[in-house]
Structures are given as structure tokens and as C-alpha cells.
Design a protein around this motif. Sequence first.
Motif, short mmCIF file in Angstrom:
data_model
loop_
_atom_site.label_atom_id
_atom_site.label_comp_id
_atom_site.label_asym_id
_atom_site.label_seq_id
_atom_site.Cartn_x
_atom_site.Cartn_y
_atom_site.Cartn_z
N VAL A 184 50.61 5.64 88.96
CA VAL A 184 51.75 5.77 88.06
C VAL A 184 51.30 6.51 86.80
N THR A 185 52.27 7.06 86.12
CA THR A 185 51.96 7.68 84.84
C THR A 185 52.22 6.64 83.77
N GLY A 186 51.17 6.25 83.12
CA GLY A 186 51.34 5.28 82.04
C GLY A 186 51.04 5.94 80.72
N LYS A 187 50.88 5.11 79.73
CA LYS A 187 50.53 5.67 78.42
C LYS A 187 49.30 4.99 77.90
N LEU A 188 48.51 5.78 77.22
CA LEU A 188 47.32 5.24 76.57
C LEU A 188 47.63 5.24 75.07
N TYR A 189 47.54 4.05 74.48
CA TYR A 189 47.85 3.94 73.06
C TYR A 189 46.56 3.86 72.28
N TYR A 190 46.47 4.66 71.21
CA TYR A 190 45.27 4.64 70.37
C TYR A 190 45.59 3.85 69.12
N ILE A 191 44.92 2.72 69.01
CA ILE A 191 45.28 1.77 67.96
C ILE A 191 44.12 1.59 66.98
N LYS A 192 44.49 1.52 65.69
CA LYS A 192 43.47 1.32 64.65
C LYS A 192 43.13 -0.15 64.51
N TYR A 193 41.86 -0.45 64.57
CA TYR A 193 41.37 -1.80 64.26
C TYR A 193 40.54 -1.66 62.99
N GLU A 194 40.94 -2.36 61.94
CA GLU A 194 40.18 -2.22 60.70
C GLU A 194 38.87 -2.98 60.78
N ILE A 195 37.88 -2.41 60.13
CA ILE A 195 36.59 -3.09 60.08
C ILE A 195 36.63 -4.09 58.94
N SER A 196 36.29 -5.30 59.28
CA SER A 196 36.35 -6.35 58.26
C SER A 196 35.21 -6.14 57.25
N ILE A 197 35.57 -6.08 56.00
CA ILE A 197 34.53 -5.84 54.99
C ILE A 197 34.31 -7.07 54.14
N ASN A 198 34.73 -8.19 54.72
CA ASN A 198 34.59 -9.45 54.01
C ASN A 198 35.01 -9.32 52.55
N PRO A 199 36.26 -9.05 52.34
CA PRO A 199 36.71 -8.84 50.96
C PRO A 199 36.52 -10.11 50.14
N PRO A 200 36.21 -9.94 48.90
CA PRO A 200 36.07 -11.11 48.02
C PRO A 200 37.35 -11.92 48.04
N GLU A 201 37.21 -13.21 47.76
CA GLU A 201 38.37 -14.10 47.71
C GLU A 201 39.49 -13.49 46.90
N GLY A 202 40.70 -13.64 47.42
CA GLY A 202 41.84 -13.22 46.63
C GLY A 202 42.23 -11.77 46.82
N GLU A 203 41.30 -10.94 47.23
CA GLU A 203 41.66 -9.53 47.40
C GLU A 203 42.18 -9.28 48.80
N THR A 204 43.08 -8.38 48.91
CA THR A 204 43.57 -8.02 50.24
C THR A 204 42.70 -6.89 50.79
N LEU A 205 42.92 -6.67 52.05
CA LEU A 205 42.14 -5.62 52.70
C LEU A 205 42.50 -4.26 52.14
N GLN A 206 41.51 -3.41 52.12
CA GLN A 206 41.76 -2.04 51.67
C GLN A 206 42.58 -1.31 52.72
N SER A 207 43.33 -0.36 52.20
CA SER A 207 44.06 0.45 53.18
C SER A 207 43.05 1.32 53.92
N SER A 208 43.49 1.76 55.11
CA SER A 208 42.55 2.42 56.00
C SER A 208 42.10 3.77 55.50
N ASN A 209 40.84 4.02 55.73
CA ASN A 209 40.37 5.39 55.65
C ASN A 209 39.35 5.58 56.74
N SER A 210 38.82 6.76 56.89
CA SER A 210 37.98 7.04 58.04
C SER A 210 36.75 6.16 58.10
#
Length: 850
Positions: free
Chosen positions: A194-220
Motif C-alpha cells: 500500500v502507499t502510506g505516508k511517512l511523517y517526520y516529527i520533531k522530538y525536542e531534546i530535553s535540556i533539563n530546564p531549571p525549575e519554573g522555566e518552560t522549554l525553549q522553542s525549537s532550533n536545529s
Amino acid sequence: MELSKNYIPGTVEEKWYQLWRSKNYFKSEPDNRPAFTVVIPPPNVTGVLHMGHTLNETVQDILVRKARMSGFNACWVPGSDHASIATEAKVVDMLKREKGIDKNDLSREEFLKYAFEWKEKYGNIIYNQIEKLGCSVDWDRVSFTMDDHYYKAVIKVFVDLYKKGLIYRGARMINWDPAAKTALSDEEVEYKDVTGKLYYIKYEISINPPEGETLQSSNSENFIVIATQRPETIMGDVAVCANPNDERFAHLKGKKVIVPLINKEVPVIFDEYVDKDFGTGILKITPAHDINDFNIGLKYNLPVIDTLNEDGTLSEAAQIFIGEDRFVARKKIVEELSAKGLLVKEEEYSTRLGYSQRTNVVAEPKISTQWFVKMKDIAQPALEEVTSGRINIYPRDKFTATYKYWLENVKDWCISRQLWWGQQIPAWYDEDGNVYVGETEEEARKGQPATDNRPLKRDEDVLDTWFSSWLWPIEVFKGITQPNNKDINYYYPTSVLVTGQDIIFFWVARMIMAGMEYLHEKPFSDVYFTGMVRDKLGRKMSKSLGNSPDLLLLIHEYGADAVRFGIMISSPAGNDLLFDESSLEQGKHFNNKLWNALKLMKMWEEKIGVIDDRQPKTDEPGSQFAISWFENRLHEVRNEVDTLMNQFRLSEALKTIYSLIWDDFCSWFLEWIKPEFGHAMDQKVYEKAVYFFDELLQILHPFMPFITEEIYHLLKERKDDLMIKQFSPVQKAEEKLLQSGNKLKELISAIRDAKHKNKIKPKDNITLFVETDDETSYQPIRDILLKQVNAQNIFFNQKPVAHSIMLVTGKEKIYIESETEIDKESQKEKLLKDLDYLKGFLITVDRKFS
RNA sequence: GGGAGCAUAGCUCAGUUGGUUUAGAGCAUCUGCCUUACAAGCAGAGGGUCCGCGGUUCGAACCCGUGUGCUCCCACCA
């Protein structure tokens, strides 16, 4: 007696089938004769016969009828299979549609009551079709895989294998059918491109942000891209995995990544399994929904998070889109990923997906606790039976290798099914999850000394249909439930199994295993695989294409004999068969040819002894020649047909018989003995012709039972029936007589051809050269020629002379039309060569009077 | 990815150890015929680089090699 213009099959077929049956011809009981046993591959009890069955049933009937007429005690056991998943699906569907009942609202007992009712109502359709086709099955032996004794046998075998340690229960990754909500065996899954689709999904690398901070937006720098076909399973991710030699991901060692949408941290692991060059070189590990991921999960001790329910909807473990169907959820997840900028791209991808053979939905790899049969040990003897040649597979080349490969690499067989229609697994559990196996609850308890009298709960599941069908050649003779009984000892092993190549693993291999395990003997000596029936464009027959004809309609239109003829004539051994109704037409024409030969014979019969006022017949020698030639031709064909049938080349055997009847008997023999116009038929010649006709009908009977029996009785008043008439021993044909006959046929054709082309004029003299001094040897030929080619004058000479000469060779006619002698070297040479080749005839055409 | 099978007339296929085959059958097509068993029949005709290429051989549809095309089975590549 007035015979109809054309043969009319309908009433004839009905009449003979009932007569045969009432005379118990189909019935078999053990006796002193050798047995010829065939067990029918049991069709699904509520199904109808499709063209594939028609082919198989016809082949079996031909073999069985031939054996029955050859001194064997032929026994063909009919029956049907309960087909657990297929039948249950039908019943569930019927209940919903006709009665508005949902299966879940019924108790097991109530449901089974409906299922048995359904079986009673529709189970006879296939038997009716088998009858209409003329199959000579022993109706006193009809078997069903859920008959009481059969049910017991299946249970007994389960318990026995369990005790031998060959059956175990365990959590494994199996194929799950979300529509039927049951486990499937590997064999029940069909892979489709069958012809399916391959989806390329971003998984962010956890940078163990200090308490209270949210994750940084993605960059390369802080995300990776993972390709997947199944974004709806990301919630079950427990790791991502890269190849340890892949530099690109070296920096991720010891890091974690965040599963999108549910923001779950999972570790990055490294394993050689990952192909650096495929996709993005890094993959997600979802042990609950992929066999490879499962294996990696085991290796690294990762948790299993099953995010799907039994019906293919998302479970609570998925956290989001709970209750949505897996495909709907996929769409929504893709949309959400896209909205959040986490979807890098999607691309077309050609892949293979596994579909449930029965419900045709995409099968789901699922971790589940099921029952399995250990295959390795029981497969070994089954392999040896075939490799040693004790079981022969036809066509050999095509399937022996496939069979071997499967058995050498056999995997354990998942035999439990989450259904009700079938043999319920004889296992009980106590509150602590201990397992008790036995034929009854009492026995199960007995086997386990540690038990007290706590209530036990029986396993709800039933066994795979094939776990009952693999006992078919044994238990139809009660070989499991009543070991060593008279029937099983006499009929087993059966002679030949005729079946479709698509069930070589499902059924054939497993029957051999069961036979070796329980009777220590192969279940059959020969396996003949018929091809798949396709339509004339080569497409598979299917309901949706509407190219699968209704068997009863075909029989109604053409007659059963013509259907049998049509399907056999176009069925090369082992190859697929392209079904074309024009071959049934041909079968119908053949019926009519036989019918007309009968009419001719009856006309002659009436005229025997009726003297007319003309010259008495003069063709005695011609008829004698015709008789001895045809007798030998008959011997020849009987030898050929026996050889072909022993090799299961039934299509060729039928072609040989067809041309014997149409060409040799009707076109040549009957013409040669035909009295001249107004003359009476000679009694002795007639009797001989009747004898030949009988023989022909007998050879043809296994292929076309109805018309042959009908003509057999119309030809002559008699007490016996063709169906059980025993073949006389096959005799060797006399080469010389065969050759003379063939030469004569060639000669007549050549003269007709010459006349047609005006090379011979009506008034020409024909001089025939015969290399013999014995006048009596060409007298019969002269008789026949006079009659057949209407020659005015036929002369015989022993040496060629000049004038126009026609040489009759094997295939061509060479005319030497010179008025002069044959003195040219080349012509002489050619003449001599052809004379030698001919061993016989030369005709000259004398143009003196033209 | 691994394995198996197939390739011959418009279609479906025979062609069994290389030589009586300058390749056969059935169906389909075309042309004559309602000739006293059969028009559901009879008598004829046309139609083929035997998948391509190379090799072995006195000789190849057949044996060997190779290429191409088709089919099926098995296999966990996201």
C-alpha cells in the motif's frame, strides 16, 4: 424410441444421482479390497462453493470414480468446517442486521444457540452444491468439525499436547484483529503493498530546564526528527534509538527527548539494529505496537505502554484522543503536530501492511497473553515425510521447496481466539492465576495436587479453526476418540489430498504433523495442488468484482457434466486456471456430440436385419479393418490416460479422451462402418460398435458421470450401471494396426484435400501403391476409400509409374504433376525417402479422363 | 532482501531422454456448405524472429550462460 434432438441434462442428472445414491454406490465400508480414501477439504459451513471448490471437488470426484471402477473400495468423506472467525463474523452481522441484537448483550450460550441455528439453516447449501455437481461422496460419513466426537477429539489433543509440554500460554506479540477482536495466527495475516505516508516529527531534546522555566522553542540544536508511519502510537513511545556508530547522534548519549503532545521524557538509546541510512537514522521505540520495538524493549528492559483498546481505539494510556479510532486519531494527531510546528514533512511511502484474512482490516501487532503450540519438534517428522518422498507433492518443483522452507523456519502457532464459535479451550484458572488443563474441570483439578476446592474459572477463548482441521483425516474416522477402530485402520492413511495451494501452511503441513504425532503415519500419500481459479482476464475471483459465477446457475445453464468438462479442460496441472464460460460451451457441445452418436447407433440398431432390394453390402473387410484399428486405438488411449492420471495430468487425460471420441470414434470409426445408403447394418459390426461405445463411456465416466450413465442405458437395455462397472485390464496396443489406421486417415485427408483443391477431378482414376504382395491387406482400405472419398476408380499397384503422382507424407502432400517418368535424380531421391517414411502409400492421379 | 515458477499462434496451453515437429491442440477469426447422427455440425483457410542475446552440438522450443518481463511464496527496516 424417440430421442430428443439435443441432450437435455437437467432431469437426467437428478435421476441418476438419486438412483446411484439409492443403490448405495457412494457408500463405503471396510472390506477385502484395497481402500482408496479421499477426505474433502471441508468448506466453511455457511459458505457457498466458488469456482475454486468446483475445481477441487471435480478433481476429487474424477479420481474417486476412476478408483471405484478400478477395483478399489473408494471412500470420499464429505464435510464442513465450523470456520470459527468467519462464521462468527457472519452470525454477529446477521444478529445486528436482522434482529438488532448486539453480541455483547448475549451470553455465550445464547450466542451459540443462534450460531447453531444459523449453521442448520445455511449449512446444507454446500452439500446441495456438491450433490448437483455429481460428487460421489459417502453421505453417511458427513463430518463437521464441531460434531460431538470431533469436539472431544480437539479437546483431547489440546490436553495431550499440553501434557507433553508442546502447548504453552504466554504473553507474546501477536497479530490482533480489531474488528473481530481476536488474536490471529501469523498465517492469517495477509500482507498487501500500500502507499502510506511517512511523517517526520520533531522530538525536542530535553535540556533539563531549571525549575519554573518552560522549554525553549525549537532550533536545529535541540530537537531531532523521527520518521514514522504511525504517529498515533507516539504516546506509547518509551525511548528513541540510534545506531551507536552514527556520529550525528553521538551528542545525545545520556540525553532524553520529549515525546510531543504528551510531553513525556524518554531516554535515547543506541543499538546496531538501527539503519543509519534509512529515514532520519533515528527511530522511536514503541514496544506495544511493533515487533522490532518490542524486541529492543526487551533487550533494554523498557516498559510497554499499550495505547490501543481491543477494538483499535485509543486507550486511556494514550492520554489524548481516548476512544478515537486509530486512523481517526492519526489524522488528528498529525493536524495537531502540524499546528504546533512539530511536523517537519510528510512523504508518500510504499510499504506493506498486514491485513486480517477474515475481516480485511489492518491487523495490529499487540502484546497479548495467548496459547501457543511449540512447532519445532512436531515439524521435524512432517518435514521428513516430504523430503524422503514418502509424501509426494504435485506439482513437485513448485511447492516442495516452499513447504520445506516454511517447516525449517516454522514459528510457534498462536491457537487461542477471543471468540465463542469453536472448541472452548479446556483450561481453568484460580484466583491466583494458576492454570489447570484437562478434558473436564474435574480432570483439570486432578492434575494439579496443590489445589483446594476454590472455584475455577474457565478460559473464555476458543481454538483456532485450523487446530481442529489439522485432525481432519484422522477424526473423520474417529481415530482420536476411538483409537484403532475398524475405519481408521482401514482408511488411513488416505490416498490423495486435493486442495488449493493457498492453504499449504494452514492445513496441509499441519495435517501431516498431526498424523505423525497421533498415528505415527502420514495422513496421505499424494498431495495435489490445484491452481487458483481466475476470470478470463486473469483477475482473482471476488464478490466485489462480480466475476465469480454462481455454480448452480452454471449447472442449470450448461449441465453438471459440461461444467465439469469446462473447468477440467482448461485446468493445467498446478497452474492457475483462467475460467472462461466458452469452455463450458465446449462441454455442452461435447455432450451433444455423444448424444448424436447415440442417435446414429439407435438408427442403425433399428435397421439390423432389414433387407432392402439393393445389392447386399460389400464393405465387410472395411468394417473389419475399422474394428481392429479402433480396438487398438482404444488400448492405446487407455494406456495414455492411465499414465496421465497417475501423474495428475487430468486436463491432458480429458483432452485425449475428447479427441478419441470426437475424432477417432465419431469422425473416423463410425464413418468407416457406416452402411452405404439404404443398406442394413451388420449385426456383428453393430455389436462391436456398441462395445466400443461402452468402453468410451466408461473411460469418460469419471469426468462426465451423468451423460455417460444415461447413454450407457439408452444404448442397450441392461441391469448393471456404468458407475460401478469395473475396468477390464488395460491391453497393449498393436503398433502396426495403429499405424495402418493413421495412414488411412492421412490418405483420406489427402485425397479429400486434393479434390478440394481440384487436383483430383471427379472422374480421375486413383491408383494406390501398396508395398505388399498380399491383396487382402489392401482390400479393406479399398472398401473404406470407396466409401469415404467417393472415388470412381481406385486401382492398386505395387510399383509407382509415371504420370501425375501424389505422395502422401506425414504432414504434406507433394504433387509431381509431370507427364513424364520420374527420372530426375532429385525427384527419385525424394520419392524414395518419402516411400521409406511412409512405409506404405502412394497415390497416383491419372488425368487421362479429366 | 531471500526463494520458487513462468515466458511457444489473437487467447488458454501441449511439446515426457536434444533428432519422425520445415513447431501442435482447443478456443477465437475468416471462407464455403442446413450433405438423411450432429449448424451445439461438416469441409477448408489464415495466423508463430518458440521473450532478447551468446554458447554447447552434426542438429536446440528443449541443454548451459546472460539479459528482460510477468506471477507467486517468505521476510521485523521506522
